[in-house]
Scaffold this active site. Structure first.
Site, PDB file in Angstrom:
ATOM      1  N   PRO A  91      60.550 -42.370  40.358  1.00 26.28           N
ATOM      2  CA  PRO A  91      61.620 -41.405  40.073  1.00 26.28           C
ATOM      3  C   PRO A  91      62.966 -41.812  40.653  1.00 26.28           C
ATOM      4  O   PRO A  91      63.999 -41.262  40.258  1.00 26.28           O
ATOM      5  CB  PRO A  91      61.106 -40.099  40.708  1.00 26.28           C
ATOM      6  CG  PRO A  91      60.066 -40.512  41.675  1.00 26.28           C
ATOM      7  CD  PRO A  91      59.464 -41.765  41.135  1.00 26.28           C
ATOM      8  N   GLU A 118      52.384 -40.901  48.221  1.00 21.45           N
ATOM      9  CA  GLU A 118      53.738 -40.540  48.615  1.00 21.45           C
ATOM     10  C   GLU A 118      54.777 -41.569  48.180  1.00 21.45           C
ATOM     11  O   GLU A 118      55.931 -41.244  47.957  1.00 21.45           O
ATOM     12  CB  GLU A 118      53.810 -40.371  50.140  1.00 21.45           C
ATOM     13  CG  GLU A 118      55.160 -39.873  50.665  1.00 21.45           C
ATOM     14  CD  GLU A 118      55.526 -38.490  50.148  1.00 21.45           C
ATOM     15  OE1 GLU A 118      56.723 -38.164  50.131  1.00 21.45           O
ATOM     16  OE2 GLU A 118      54.602 -37.734  49.764  1.00 21.45           O
TER      17      GLU A 118
END
Length: 247
Positions: A91, A118
């Site tokens: 992202p 993560e």
């Protein structure tokens, strides 16, 4: 022939996508070959772990560099092309668009890294990856769906994959504009009629109509796109005509 390799912890996710429709036909035509690899197979510890706790503390787990580095090294060594683009789905990456798809479609070998947890050890970004790509400003559970989207958009651009070589040339974003509307039979459906110009057989007028409608659709839905493209004199004239209709 383009070679596409995918590094993922969930290779079974790709079987349906790569085995159907245009992506499958592209492989049958030898326009592309796919390799889907579980990078856990490259882990060098007894538990086959690919993630660990982040230094400094924090929530979640981080993908370790060793399995990714070794997997990429192995795939590069097996590649017939000397140049490889290694793409990280993330992202934080560059916002993906049609121009990027067209750029990547010219390459011989692409490796996609699909992460989970993560995040990635930063050394993967710094020393392995050539491109970081985001398909939107949101977060998915992993990079697999993003990789499928990018692969689909690239493979359809390869020579002889689509039945008509002009099919993708006027796609939305390929010209910088959104694509014009399309119609097919019947010419009159529930009293909604196909524009007369499309039935006229006058190819010059049809092309002008399509240009105007592409400009109209872009003006209404994505006016920001005009900041990124240079219109021809004819397009500028047609755009002014379209704008007057909304005054």
């Amino acid at each position: 022939m383009m070679k596409i390799d995918v590094l993922t912890l969930f290779p079974e996710m790709f079987s349906g996508v790569l085995g159907q429709s245009i992506l499958h036909k592209a492989a049958e035509k030898s326009a592309v070959s796919y390799g889907v690899i579980n990078f856990r197979d490259y882990a060098d510890n007894k538990h086959n772990s690919v993630d660990d706790y982040p230094y400094g503390g924090g929530a979640g787990m981080v993908l370790m560099p060793q399995p990714i580095f070794d997997a990429v090294d192995d795939l590069k060594a097996k590649a017939t092309s000397g140049k490889t683009r290694v793409i990280l789905l993330c992202p934080q990456g560059e916002r993906y668009d049609q121009r990027k798809a067209e750029e990547l479609a010219k390459e011989d070998h692409l490796i996609f890294i699909c992460g989970h947890y993560e995040g990635y050890d930063e050394r993967i970004r710094e020393h392995v990856v050539t491109d970081e790509i985001s398909i939107g400003d949101y977060v998915l559970t992993g990079g697999e769906l993003g990789a499928m989207v990018v692969i689909d958009s690239i493979v359809r651009l390869l020579p002889e994959v689509l039945g008509n070589e002009e099919s993708h040339m006027k796609d939305s974003f390929s010209t910088g504009l959104l694509e014009h509307p399309h119609y097919t039979r019947p010419a009159d459906f529930r009293s909604w009629k196909v524009p007369e110009v499309l039935l006229s057989g006058n190819h010059k007028l049809i092309e002008e109509w399509r240009n105007k409608e592409a400009l109209r659709r872009t003006l209404v839905r994505r006016p920001d796109l005009f900041e990124k493209i240079e219109l021809t004199k004819s397009q500028q004239k047609w755009l002014e005509e379209v704008k007057k209709e909304y005054e």
